[in-house]
Scaffold this motif. Structure first.
Motif, PDB file in Angstrom:
ATOM      1  N   GLU A  49      52.465 -48.287 -11.967  1.00 17.90           N
ATOM      2  CA  GLU A  49      53.836 -48.712 -11.677  1.00 17.90           C
ATOM      3  C   GLU A  49      54.704 -48.747 -12.927  1.00 17.90           C
ATOM      4  O   GLU A  49      55.856 -48.341 -12.914  1.00 17.90           O
ATOM      5  CB  GLU A  49      53.823 -50.085 -11.005  1.00 17.90           C
ATOM      6  CG  GLU A  49      55.199 -50.565 -10.598  1.00 17.90           C
ATOM      7  CD  GLU A  49      55.174 -51.914  -9.916  1.00 17.90           C
ATOM      8  OE1 GLU A  49      56.268 -52.423  -9.596  1.00 17.90           O
ATOM      9  OE2 GLU A  49      54.072 -52.470  -9.703  1.00 17.90           O
ATOM     10  N   TYR A  59      51.825 -54.188  -9.737  1.00 17.88           N
ATOM     11  CA  TYR A  59      51.876 -55.432  -8.963  1.00 17.88           C
ATOM     12  C   TYR A  59      51.385 -55.117  -7.560  1.00 17.88           C
ATOM     13  O   TYR A  59      51.853 -54.163  -6.936  1.00 17.88           O
ATOM     14  CB  TYR A  59      53.304 -55.979  -8.942  1.00 17.88           C
ATOM     15  CG  TYR A  59      53.541 -57.029  -7.888  1.00 17.88           C
ATOM     16  CD1 TYR A  59      52.747 -58.166  -7.815  1.00 17.88           C
ATOM     17  CD2 TYR A  59      54.576 -56.885  -6.967  1.00 17.88           C
ATOM     18  CE1 TYR A  59      52.964 -59.127  -6.844  1.00 17.88           C
ATOM     19  CE2 TYR A  59      54.796 -57.838  -5.995  1.00 17.88           C
ATOM     20  CZ  TYR A  59      53.985 -58.959  -5.935  1.00 17.88           C
ATOM     21  OH  TYR A  59      54.188 -59.898  -4.966  1.00 17.88           O
ATOM     22  N   HIS A  62      53.585 -54.078  -4.620  1.00 17.13           N
ATOM     23  CA  HIS A  62      54.308 -52.803  -4.668  1.00 17.13           C
ATOM     24  C   HIS A  62      53.404 -51.606  -4.380  1.00 17.13           C
ATOM     25  O   HIS A  62      53.846 -50.465  -4.521  1.00 17.13           O
ATOM     26  CB  HIS A  62      54.972 -52.624  -6.035  1.00 17.13           C
ATOM     27  CG  HIS A  62      56.101 -53.576  -6.264  1.00 17.13           C
ATOM     28  ND1 HIS A  62      56.636 -53.810  -7.523  1.00 17.13           N
ATOM     29  CD2 HIS A  62      56.807 -54.359  -5.403  1.00 17.13           C
ATOM     30  CE1 HIS A  62      57.616 -54.687  -7.418  1.00 17.13           C
ATOM     31  NE2 HIS A  62      57.730 -55.043  -6.151  1.00 17.13           N
ATOM     32  N   LEU A 102      59.166 -59.173 -14.028  1.00 17.28           N
ATOM     33  CA  LEU A 102      58.709 -58.613 -12.756  1.00 17.28           C
ATOM     34  C   LEU A 102      58.733 -59.699 -11.671  1.00 17.28           C
ATOM     35  O   LEU A 102      59.193 -59.460 -10.547  1.00 17.28           O
ATOM     36  CB  LEU A 102      57.304 -58.049 -12.917  1.00 17.28           C
ATOM     37  CG  LEU A 102      56.648 -57.416 -11.692  1.00 17.28           C
ATOM     38  CD1 LEU A 102      55.705 -56.298 -12.113  1.00 17.28           C
ATOM     39  CD2 LEU A 102      55.870 -58.430 -10.858  1.00 17.28           C
ATOM     40  N   ASN A 106      61.666 -59.613  -8.596  1.00 15.17           N
ATOM     41  CA  ASN A 106      61.137 -59.330  -7.268  1.00 15.17           C
ATOM     42  C   ASN A 106      60.858 -60.593  -6.460  1.00 15.17           C
ATOM     43  O   ASN A 106      60.278 -60.520  -5.379  1.00 15.17           O
ATOM     44  CB  ASN A 106      59.859 -58.500  -7.391  1.00 15.17           C
ATOM     45  CG  ASN A 106      60.114 -57.133  -7.979  1.00 15.17           C
ATOM     46  OD1 ASN A 106      60.522 -56.209  -7.287  1.00 15.17           O
ATOM     47  ND2 ASN A 106      59.888 -56.996  -9.293  1.00 15.17           N
TER      48      ASN A 106
END
Length: 232
Positions: A49, A59, A62, A102, A106
């Protein structure tokens, strides 16, 4: 300083846990588990990622195969290890901030990291680990010791451990031990669960959370040496 390799046989429970502490710990129906070996083809096709200083990360939320997974700490490690990765180790402030961003961007409620308390067989009678709450934490992915939990790590401008939690004291506080006798032996990053922003917390290892995986140089070398024609 390096700790001895971790031989893992944890008694953990499969339970959908809330971010805060459960007052009753369910009985485990999985009495003994070990670390998984990497799967070469999964290593070659591991999710990538983002990259930081030569390491790939992902993660779980994802990645389609893991998007809805909430697993305990050992299961999270083993999922990562099959990809020649391990749970993330935030050893520098820059890497820590990368993971914090992150989580913030998110709206991730919490994640597992590779942080672990050295409270298992082999950690007995180690003066350098006492008291454990201060000196007994390490990154299980590479077996590097963490800085004392009451100090700002070298090269950092702040202490990433939260200043509060269930007991309203600085982390780690091993709060669940007072509730159901379970030691909070694993490290999670929580997102404002205790109105404390994004910060490090000790958590009982049976809780179920998403996770961040990071390349394991050790596992990648192993698979590369045993599968010379495999492109990693």
């Amino acid at each position: 300083m390096m700790l001895m390799p971790l031989v893992v046989m944890l008694f953990t429970a499969m339970v959908y846990a809330q971010p805060a502490i459960n007052e009753i710990r369910p009985q485990s129906n999985r009495p003994g588990r070990f670390l998984s070996l990497p799967i070469p083809q999964k290593c070659a096709n591991r999710p990538k990622e983002f990259n930081y200083r030569g390491h790939n990360y992902f993660y779980s939320g994802h990645v389609q195969a893991h998007a809805n997974q909430r697993v305990d700490w050992l299961d999270a490690r083993n999922i990562c290890r099959e990809y020649c990765m391990d749970l993330v180790s935030m050893e520098t402030q820059d890497e820590n901030n990368l993971i914090f961003r992150l989580i913030q961007q998110n709206d991730v409620p919490y994640i597992w990291t590779s942080g672990r308390l050295c409270d298992f067989k082999g950690c007995e009678n180690r003066r350098d680990l006492e008291p454990k709450a201060l000196y007994g934490w390490f990154w299980s992915a590479n077996r590097n010791k963490m800085a004392p939990t009451n100090q700002v790590p070298d090269g950092w401008s702040f202490n990433p451990w939260s200043q509060t939690g269930h007991k309203k004291v600085r982390q780690p506080d091993n709060a669940e031990f007072d509730i159901n006798g379970t030691t909070e032996s694993c490290m999670s990053v929580l997102n404002n669960v205790y109105k404390d922003g994004i910060s490090w917390h000790d958590v009982a290892c049976y809780h179920q959370k998403p996770f961040v995986c990071e390349d394991s140089e050790e596992l990648l070398r192993y698979v590369a040496n045993t599968n010379p024609n495999l492109r990693l």
